[in-house]
Scaffold this active site. Structure first.
Site, PDB file in Angstrom:
ATOM      1  N   SER A   3      52.327  52.994 -14.539  1.00  0.00           N
ATOM      2  CA  SER A   3      53.660  52.952 -13.395  1.00  0.00           C
ATOM      3  C   SER A   3      54.645  52.220 -14.674  1.00  0.00           C
ATOM      4  O   SER A   3      54.288  50.972 -15.385  1.00  0.00           O
ATOM      5  CB  SER A   3      54.045  52.310 -12.415  1.00  0.00           C
ATOM      6  OG  SER A   3      55.168  51.518 -12.262  1.00  0.00           O
TER       7      SER A   3
ATOM      8  N   TYR B  73      50.982  44.311  -7.898  1.00  0.00           N
ATOM      9  CA  TYR B  73      51.349  45.750  -8.180  1.00  0.00           C
ATOM     10  C   TYR B  73      51.534  45.324 -10.269  1.00  0.00           C
ATOM     11  O   TYR B  73      50.712  46.872 -10.838  1.00  0.00           O
ATOM     12  CB  TYR B  73      52.597  46.168  -7.928  1.00  0.00           C
ATOM     13  CG  TYR B  73      52.200  47.940  -8.031  1.00  0.00           C
ATOM     14  CD1 TYR B  73      51.778  48.742  -7.119  1.00  0.00           C
ATOM     15  CD2 TYR B  73      53.590  48.475  -9.046  1.00  0.00           C
ATOM     16  CE1 TYR B  73      51.828  50.426  -7.751  1.00  0.00           C
ATOM     17  CE2 TYR B  73      53.696  49.982  -9.197  1.00  0.00           C
ATOM     18  CZ  TYR B  73      52.772  50.744  -9.001  1.00  0.00           C
ATOM     19  OH  TYR B  73      52.367  51.770  -9.004  1.00  0.00           O
TER      20      TYR B  73
HETATM   21  N1  NAP Z   1      55.507  56.434  -5.979  1.00  0.00           N
HETATM   22  C1  NAP Z   1      55.952  56.203  -7.192  1.00  0.00           C
HETATM   23  O1  NAP Z   1      57.744  55.891  -7.560  1.00  0.00           O
HETATM   24  C2  NAP Z   1      55.271  55.363  -7.205  1.00  0.00           C
HETATM   25  C3  NAP Z   1      55.947  55.420  -9.560  1.00  0.00           C
HETATM   26  C4  NAP Z   1      55.255  54.653 -10.231  1.00  0.00           C
HETATM   27  C5  NAP Z   1      53.521  55.011 -10.433  1.00  0.00           C
HETATM   28  N2  NAP Z   1      53.254  54.990  -8.745  1.00  0.00           N
HETATM   29  C6  NAP Z   1      51.285  55.421  -9.092  1.00  0.00           C
HETATM   30  O2  NAP Z   1      51.231  56.818  -8.520  1.00  0.00           O
HETATM   31  C7  NAP Z   1      49.991  56.793  -8.218  1.00  0.00           C
HETATM   32  C8  NAP Z   1      49.949  57.280  -6.273  1.00  0.00           C
HETATM   33  O3  NAP Z   1      51.848  57.011  -5.784  1.00  0.00           O
HETATM   34  P1  NAP Z   1      51.868  57.667  -4.449  1.00  0.00           P
HETATM   35  O4  NAP Z   1      53.507  57.554  -4.981  1.00  0.00           O
HETATM   36  O5  NAP Z   1      51.552  59.231  -4.840  1.00  0.00           O
HETATM   37  O6  NAP Z   1      51.339  56.552  -3.340  1.00  0.00           O
HETATM   38  P2  NAP Z   1      51.178  56.913  -1.790  1.00  0.00           P
HETATM   39  O7  NAP Z   1      52.053  57.942  -1.166  1.00  0.00           O
HETATM   40  O8  NAP Z   1      50.954  56.019  -1.655  1.00  0.00           O
HETATM   41  O9  NAP Z   1      49.437  57.863  -1.937  1.00  0.00           O
HETATM   42  C9  NAP Z   1      48.325  57.250  -2.591  1.00  0.00           C
HETATM   43  C10 NAP Z   1      47.503  57.521  -2.495  1.00  0.00           C
HETATM   44  O10 NAP Z   1      46.469  56.888  -2.874  1.00  0.00           O
HETATM   45  C11 NAP Z   1      45.062  57.133  -2.183  1.00  0.00           C
HETATM   46  N3  NAP Z   1      44.242  55.638  -1.922  1.00  0.00           N
HETATM   47  C12 NAP Z   1      44.924  54.052  -1.681  1.00  0.00           C
HETATM   48  N4  NAP Z   1      43.511  53.512  -1.685  1.00  0.00           N
HETATM   49  C13 NAP Z   1      42.959  54.018  -2.157  1.00  0.00           C
HETATM   50  C14 NAP Z   1      41.203  54.037  -2.423  1.00  0.00           C
HETATM   51  N5  NAP Z   1      40.833  52.647  -1.830  1.00  0.00           N
HETATM   52  N6  NAP Z   1      40.126  54.738  -2.448  1.00  0.00           N
HETATM   53  C15 NAP Z   1      40.714  55.868  -2.375  1.00  0.00           C
HETATM   54  N7  NAP Z   1      41.965  56.554  -2.383  1.00  0.00           N
HETATM   55  C16 NAP Z   1      42.759  55.545  -2.617  1.00  0.00           C
HETATM   56  C17 NAP Z   1      45.444  57.445  -0.667  1.00  0.00           C
HETATM   57  O11 NAP Z   1      44.757  57.310   0.420  1.00  0.00           O
HETATM   58  P3  NAP Z   1      44.870  57.367   2.130  1.00  0.00           P
HETATM   59  O12 NAP Z   1      46.612  57.817   2.725  1.00  0.00           O
HETATM   60  O13 NAP Z   1      43.645  56.813   2.074  1.00  0.00           O
HETATM   61  O14 NAP Z   1      45.531  55.512   2.075  1.00  0.00           O
HETATM   62  C18 NAP Z   1      46.982  58.116  -1.000  1.00  0.00           C
HETATM   63  O15 NAP Z   1      45.607  59.760  -1.094  1.00  0.00           O
HETATM   64  C19 NAP Z   1      49.318  55.127  -8.301  1.00  0.00           C
HETATM   65  O16 NAP Z   1      48.649  55.191  -8.852  1.00  0.00           O
HETATM   66  C20 NAP Z   1      51.062  55.064  -7.788  1.00  0.00           C
HETATM   67  O17 NAP Z   1      50.385  53.669  -8.119  1.00  0.00           O
HETATM   68  C21 NAP Z   1      54.006  55.904  -8.180  1.00  0.00           C
END
Ligand code: NAP
Length: 224
Positions: free
Chosen positions: A130, A146
């Protein structure tokens, strides 16, 4: 056929990326903590496997399930953002949860899957980072866990690039953009499908020369 393994692929960016890759004919293994809740992933054509990245034994069990199959591209996408609070409200338990899932998790999964990556053609590890982990770009406060976890993940990526060079495995950190997921919330710049398509395109274009870089979803360099 190129095989991708995406962690945390049951929802959000991981699911969107899986769908984009599947639509291009790639083979996708998508992991979920609870595979019974990963119906959308399975319906898109992915093979679903269980994985809790915070549990080292779960990563080792995943590697055993993969067996002798190659993994071309490992995408460490699973992550948590559990501390929107400011300095005084920082909870050290949550801080450590961020470090465990966002930093130790990708290390454990990468280590467990090294033999499978070595059998692959692409030999690529992508860590979904990120811009909040960019030290140079940080101008607002709060979210200590984070921010620190993503800065640490960037360092892990750079160190993996060094350590895995002799095995011809590349490691790249990618910021996916601000995406409208459960984590990104409403008002984000990108819809999940757009982010998935951008990420798929950028990841497909990465070469060994990109190892150790921190880029955004278009492939443009980001400052550490
Ligand atoms: N969305 C944004 O704007 C954004 C920006 C920058 C970076 N990111 C990065 O992009 C990635 C995905 O984010 P997202 O927005 O898709 O988040 P999200 O919608 O909250 O989804 C998170 C995913 O990670 C899984 N997860 C969490 N803890 C876990 C664990 N202990 N073991 C296995 N799986 C786990 C969740 O599974 P469960 O369903 O089981 O909880 C879910 O599948 C992350 O690394 C995040 O930091 C996102």
């Amino acid at each position: 056929m190129t095989t991708y393994l995406i962690t945390g692929a049951n929802r959000g960016i991981g699911l969107a990326l899986a769908r984009s890759l599947l639509s291009q004919g790639r083979r996708v293994i998508g992991t979920a903590r609870d595979p019974s809740g990963a119906g959308d992933l399975a319906a898109g054509g992915a093979e679903v496997m269980p994985l809790d990245v915070a549990d080292e034994s779960s990563a080792l069990a995943l590697a055993r399930s993969i067996g002798e199959r190659p993994i071309d591209v490992l995408i460490n996408n699973a992550g948590v953002y559990n501390d929107h609070a400011g300095l005084e409200a920082t909870d050290l338990g949550r801080f450590m949860d961020c470090m465990r899932v966002n930093v130790a998790g990708p290390i454990a999964v990468t280590l467990a899957l090294l033999p499978a990556l070595g059998r692959g053609e692409r030999r690529l590890v992508v860590n979904i980072s990120s811009v909040m982990g960019s030290i140079e770009r940080t101008t607002s406060g709060g979210s200590y866990g984070y921010r620190a976890s993503k800065a640490a993940l960037n360092m892990v990526t750079r160190t993996l690039a060094v350590d895995l060079a002799t095995r011809r495995i590349a490691a790249v950190a990618i910021h996916p953009g601000w995406v409208e997921t459960d984590m990104g919330g409403p008002g984000a710049h990108l819809r999940p499908a757009e982010a998935g398509a951008h990420l798929a395109r950028t990841i497909e274009r990465l070469t060994p020369a990109d190892s150790g870089r921190f880029v955004d979803y278009t492939g443009a360099a980001l400052p550490w």
